[in-house]
Design an enzyme around this catalytic site. Sequence first.
Site, PDB file in Angstrom:
ATOM      1  CG  HIS A 248      -2.244  -0.643   0.987  1.00 45.27           C
ATOM      2  ND1 HIS A 248      -2.398  -2.006   0.972  1.00 45.27           N
ATOM      3  CD2 HIS A 248      -3.479  -0.118   0.745  1.00 45.27           C
ATOM      4  CE1 HIS A 248      -3.676  -2.300   0.760  1.00 45.27           C
ATOM      5  NE2 HIS A 248      -4.340  -1.180   0.609  1.00 45.27           N
TER       6      HIS A 248
ATOM      7  CG  HIS B 260       1.775  -2.618   6.578  1.00 40.83           C
ATOM      8  ND1 HIS B 260       2.552  -3.687   6.202  1.00 40.83           N
ATOM      9  CD2 HIS B 260       0.791  -2.520   5.640  1.00 40.83           C
ATOM     10  CE1 HIS B 260       2.063  -4.212   5.081  1.00 40.83           C
ATOM     11  NE2 HIS B 260       0.992  -3.523   4.738  1.00 40.83           N
TER      12      HIS B 260
END
Length: 463
Positions: free
Chosen positions: A224, A271
Site C-alpha cells: 500500500h 503494518h
Amino acid sequence: MDKYTSQLLNLLRTLQDPALVAKFQGKCGVLPLAGSSQVKQNGDVVKTTNKKEKLKNTATKNSNLLRNSVYELRSRTVLSPNVKQNGDVAHQDSSDSDTNSNSTCSETDEASEGVISDTPTESVGTRDSANNDDIDFVITNNFWYYLFSIGASIGNEIFYCIFFPSWFWNVDGYVGRRLVLIWCFIMYFGQATKDVVRLPRPSAPPVFKLEKRYELEYGMPSTHAMIGAAFPFSLLLLTMNRYMYLFKLAVGGTFLWCTVVCLSRLYMGMHSVLDILSGLLYAAILVPMIWPFLDVLDNFQLHHPLGPYVMTGVAILAAICYPTLDKWSTARGDTTLILGVMAGVAVGSWLNMYEDIYHNYSGAPPYFVKTPDALWISRMECRMILGAVILFATRFIMKGLTYHLVCYILNVDKKCMKSKQRLIVELPYKFITYFTLSFNAIFTAPVIFRYFGIEKEVIFTEL
C-alpha cells in the site's frame, strides 16, 4: 558487533515495534473498550482506566452500530460444518470469496489434483496464538476513521476497478497504459518480496486489527505504501509536461494522497512503521528502474506484431515464477490478477491500434484541459453507467465460468472452497478473469460507446 551496527539494529527493532502502531491508533481515537474486559499490552494483562470508561460512555451512542459491524474485532475459531460449539451446530459461510476459505476438502480431492498444494496447514486467522484473544475496541474519532478508511481503500481492487476504466474512458490512454505498467511492476516485486522476506504483521494485542482481508499476508514491505507513493507521483510526472494545470495544487494533492495511504496502514493495524518506510524506499528504487523503459514498452505493445503475445506470455511466466508460499494468502492471487490486467490492457491497446482506432488529433503536448460542459458530463455519465454494466457482467460471468471450467478440466471439486487456493486453479482462474475484464474495458466498451454515439471526444491524444 560495532557501535553503529548495534544502533542500527536497535532502530530497526524500534520501528518494527507494534507498540508504535498501537500508540498511533490511540492518538487517532482507536481505544480499548473499558469495563469487564481486559486488554493485553506488551505481553502483560492490564485493566482499562476510568478515563477510557468515560470515553466509552460518550462514544458508544454514536458508534455502537458501526462497532458491531466493523470495529469490534474478535478472533474466530474455524470449525467444520458439523462441529458443535456451545451446543449449537457451527454453520459455515459458503459465499464466494477470493481470499480466506474454511471449507474442508477430502484427502482424495487433494490427491486427485496431481500437484503439490501450498495451502496453509493451519486455520484462517491463527497465524500466531495472540490472534486468538478477544479484543474489543471503540472508535472515538469518526473523522480519522473515515479518512483512513478511504486511504486504505486506495490500493484495493475496487479502487483500480473504478480508476483505470474512468481514466481510459474519459481522459487519456497514453498515461493510462504507462500507469498500468508501473502499477504491475511495483506490485509484483512488492508482493513477491513479502513472501521472500516473510516478516509478520504487527501482533494483536497490543495492535487493533481494523482490517481482515490482508491479515494472512506478510508485512514487509507495505505494498500500500509502495503504490501509494509510486502511483500519484508517476501520475504527476506523466502529466506535468503533457497538460496545462495548476502544478502546485497537483503536488499538494500528490503528497496528501501518499500520506493518507501510508498512515492508513498504521491506523488499520496492518503494518509497522518499518513496513511503511521500507515500502517507500522500495518504491523509490523500483520506479526509476522502469521509468526509462516505459516508452519502449508502450511502443512495443502498440505497434509490434508480436506485442500482445509477448506481453501476455511474460505476464503468465511472471505468475508461474511467483515465489513459493509457505502458507496460502491473498498475495499470489492479487498479483496474478494484476498481471492479467496488464496483459488485457496490452492486447486491447494493440487491437485498437490495429483497427486504426487510436489517433493523434491533438498535436504535440502540452494540451489545454477543457472545462467540462453539460454535453461532456452527460456523455461521461452514460459511459460510466454503461461501462460499469459491461464490466460487472464480464466479471460475474468470467469468475463463474472460468472457475467451473478449470475445476472440470483438472478434475477438482468445485464445491470445495480450498480449490481456489491451489496454484493450478488460482492462476488461470484469476488471470483469465481479469485479462478479459481489462480487455473489455480497453477495447470492447469503447466500441459499444462508439455505436451509441457516446465515445470519448478526441481532445486528448491516445498516442
